[in-house]
Design a protein around this motif. Sequence first.
Motif, short mmCIF file in Angstrom:
data_model
loop_
_atom_site.label_atom_id
_atom_site.label_comp_id
_atom_site.label_asym_id
_atom_site.label_seq_id
_atom_site.Cartn_x
_atom_site.Cartn_y
_atom_site.Cartn_z
N VAL A 1 0.84 -1.21 0.00
CA VAL A 1 0.00 0.00 0.00
C VAL A 1 0.87 1.25 0.00
O VAL A 1 0.58 2.23 -0.70
CB VAL A 1 -0.95 -0.01 1.21
CG1 VAL A 1 -1.65 1.33 1.35
CG2 VAL A 1 -1.98 -1.13 1.06
N MET B 1 -6.52 0.10 -2.82
CA MET B 1 -6.26 1.37 -2.15
C MET B 1 -5.79 2.44 -3.14
O MET B 1 -6.13 3.61 -3.02
CB MET B 1 -5.21 1.18 -1.05
CG MET B 1 -5.68 0.37 0.15
SD MET B 1 -6.99 1.16 1.09
CE MET B 1 -8.42 0.23 0.49
N GLU B 2 -5.02 2.01 -4.13
CA GLU B 2 -4.56 2.97 -5.14
C GLU B 2 -5.73 3.46 -5.99
O GLU B 2 -5.81 4.64 -6.33
CB GLU B 2 -3.50 2.32 -6.03
CG GLU B 2 -2.83 3.28 -6.99
CD GLU B 2 -2.04 4.37 -6.30
OE1 GLU B 2 -1.75 5.38 -6.95
OE2 GLU B 2 -1.70 4.19 -5.10
N LEU C 1 -8.84 3.62 -4.96
CA LEU C 1 -9.59 4.51 -4.07
C LEU C 1 -8.88 5.85 -3.91
O LEU C 1 -9.53 6.91 -3.88
CB LEU C 1 -9.77 3.84 -2.71
CG LEU C 1 -10.45 4.67 -1.62
CD1 LEU C 1 -11.86 5.07 -2.03
CD2 LEU C 1 -10.46 3.90 -0.29
N ARG C 2 -7.56 5.82 -3.81
CA ARG C 2 -6.80 7.05 -3.62
C ARG C 2 -6.96 8.00 -4.82
O ARG C 2 -6.87 9.22 -4.66
CB ARG C 2 -5.32 6.70 -3.42
CG ARG C 2 -4.45 7.88 -3.04
CD ARG C 2 -3.00 7.47 -2.95
NE ARG C 2 -2.70 6.79 -1.70
CZ ARG C 2 -2.27 5.56 -1.61
NH1 ARG C 2 -2.10 4.83 -2.70
NH2 ARG C 2 -2.01 5.01 -0.43
N VAL D 1 -8.24 7.15 2.20
CA VAL D 1 -7.20 6.17 2.47
C VAL D 1 -6.50 6.48 3.79
O VAL D 1 -6.22 5.58 4.60
CB VAL D 1 -6.19 6.12 1.31
CG1 VAL D 1 -4.99 5.26 1.67
CG2 VAL D 1 -6.85 5.57 0.06
N ARG D 2 -6.23 7.74 4.03
CA ARG D 2 -5.60 8.11 5.30
C ARG D 2 -6.51 7.80 6.48
O ARG D 2 -6.05 7.33 7.54
CB ARG D 2 -5.26 9.60 5.28
CG ARG D 2 -4.14 9.95 4.29
CD ARG D 2 -3.94 11.45 4.22
NE ARG D 2 -2.87 11.78 3.26
CZ ARG D 2 -2.56 13.02 2.90
NH1 ARG D 2 -3.22 14.05 3.42
NH2 ARG D 2 -1.58 13.23 2.02
#
Length: 517
Positions: free
Chosen positions: A98, A181-182, A184-185, A194-195
Amino acid sequence: MPTVASSTELITPDRPWPVKARHAAVDVTHLVRFRTSGLRRRTTGPALGLGFLVLTALAAVVPAFTEGAASSARASDVRLLLPTAMAGFLIIAVVAAVASGGGRELIPRDEAVAFPVSPTTDHLGALLLAPLNIAWLIQAWFLLGATAYALVPALLLPAQIGMLLWLAIATALAQVVAWAMEALRRRPHGVGAVRALGVLGVLAGLVLQLSGRLTDVLDRIPTVLLIGGLTEGWSWRWAGTVLAELLVLAAAVALGAVPAHLAARRTPRDEVRAESGHRPPRPMPRSVLAALVRTDRASVWRAVPMRRGLAVLAVAPGLVAIAGDLPWSTMTILPGLVASGGALLFGVNAWCLDGRGALWRASLPVAPSSVFAARAWVLAEFLMVAAAVTLALASLRAGLPNRVELAALLSTWVVVTLQVVAASLRWSARNPYPVDLRSARATPAPPVKMVGYSARLAVSTTLTGLVFGALTRAQDWQAPVLVAFVFLCWSAFRLARTRARWLDPVDRARVVTAVSA
C-alpha cells in the motif's frame, strides 16, 4: 495504409480472459528481458538468484537439525506462534504494498509511454518484483526457519511446501489490497479516505492490544486452520489444504488485475497535485548553501514516494514498539531500521533527485563542495526526522530512561545516520542511475541493486544497534559516547573520501550525465 496496434496488449474486449492473461504473461517476459539487458554485469542476476535460492533452502532446513528443535519447550512455543507469524507476514506485505502504491514498477513510467503495457502486465510485474526486497526476504526466511525449528524432520517437507504457497498467497493478497487502495486514492477525496482507513486500522490494533483482546482475535485467524492441515504430513488433509492454497493463490492473482485496471483509468491525484501545485515565493536565502538546501529539501518532501515512505517508516516501527512494550535497551535497533529504510527511498541514488535538471544545476556558478554538503545535509535531515518520530512513539510506554540508556540511544541515532549517509552517497557516486522519482512506485535503483543495498544497510545498522544495546548496561553514560565517537570518525572519513571523489570534475560529470539521461 495498414496500421498495427501500438500497445503490447493486442487484446480487444471480446477476447476471453485466458487469452488476455496469456498475453499479459508474455508481455512480462519481454519486459523482464528488456530490464535485464541493461545490467552492466549479465551474470549478476543469475548469481543473486542462485544465492537467494541457497539461502532460502538453508533457512528452511538447517533449523530442523539444531539443538532443541521439535522437542524443546521453545519449539512448542514456536509451533503455537506459527499462525500469528503467518498473519504478521500478510500484514507487513499489505503495508509495504500500500505504501508503494500497488507494488514496484517493472518498467518506469516515462519508458512505459513508448512501450505501453496493460494494467494486467503491470500487476503481474509488481508480483514478480515483490520478493526482491530485503524486508520480504528476511520475513520469509524467518517464517521458514520457524517452521523447520518447530516440526520434526518427517513433517518438514510437506509443511514447507505449504508455507511457500502461503508466502505467495500473502504477496498476492497484499497486491490486491494495494491496488484497491490505489484505485480509491485516485477518486475524489480518495487520499483523505485512504488516510482515514489507515488511522482507523492503527487505532483498532492499539485498542485490541491495550484491552488484552488481541490474543483472542489471533486464536480465530484462518491461519490456525492452515497450520493444522500443513503439519499432518503426507495425508489427505494436507493435500486438501495445499489444493485450497493453490485455488486461493490463483484467485488472488486474477483478482488483483481488477483494481489494477480501475487504478489505471484514473489520474494519480497526489502525484498531479505535487507537480501542478502553486507555491508562493519565499524570501531569498542568505547563502548559497542555504539555497541549495532549500531546493534539495523541496525535491524530497514534495515527492509522493518520499512522503508515503516516511510515514510508514516513521510510524510503523513506533507502533510495533508500543504494542510490544519495548524497553529502552532494545530501542537501539529502531534508528538503524528506520535509517536503512529511509536511504532506500532515494539516498542510495541521491543525485537522481535532480533528474534532467542535473545538467542545469551543474552549469550554475556554485562550488561542488556546497552541492555535496547540501545533499548530505538534506539526506541526514530526512533520516533523523524519521527516526525521531519512531523513537518518540516507542518511548510512550517505555517509561523514563536512565542516563546510560538515553546516551546509548542518542548515540545510536547519530551514528547510524552518519553511517547510512556516508554509505548512500558513496553508492550514489559509484553507481548512478537515471530514475524518475515522481511516480509513487518508483525505486532509485534497479531491483537487484536495491536488494544488495538493503541487505548491506540492514546488516551494518543492526550490528551497530546491537553494540549500543549492549552498552546500555554500562556503568557510566560516557561509555556509549566514546564508542560513538569512534564510529563517527570512521563514517566521517568515508564521507570525506566520497566528497573528494565528487570534487573530481571527471567523476562529477559522469554522475551528472548518468542521472540526467
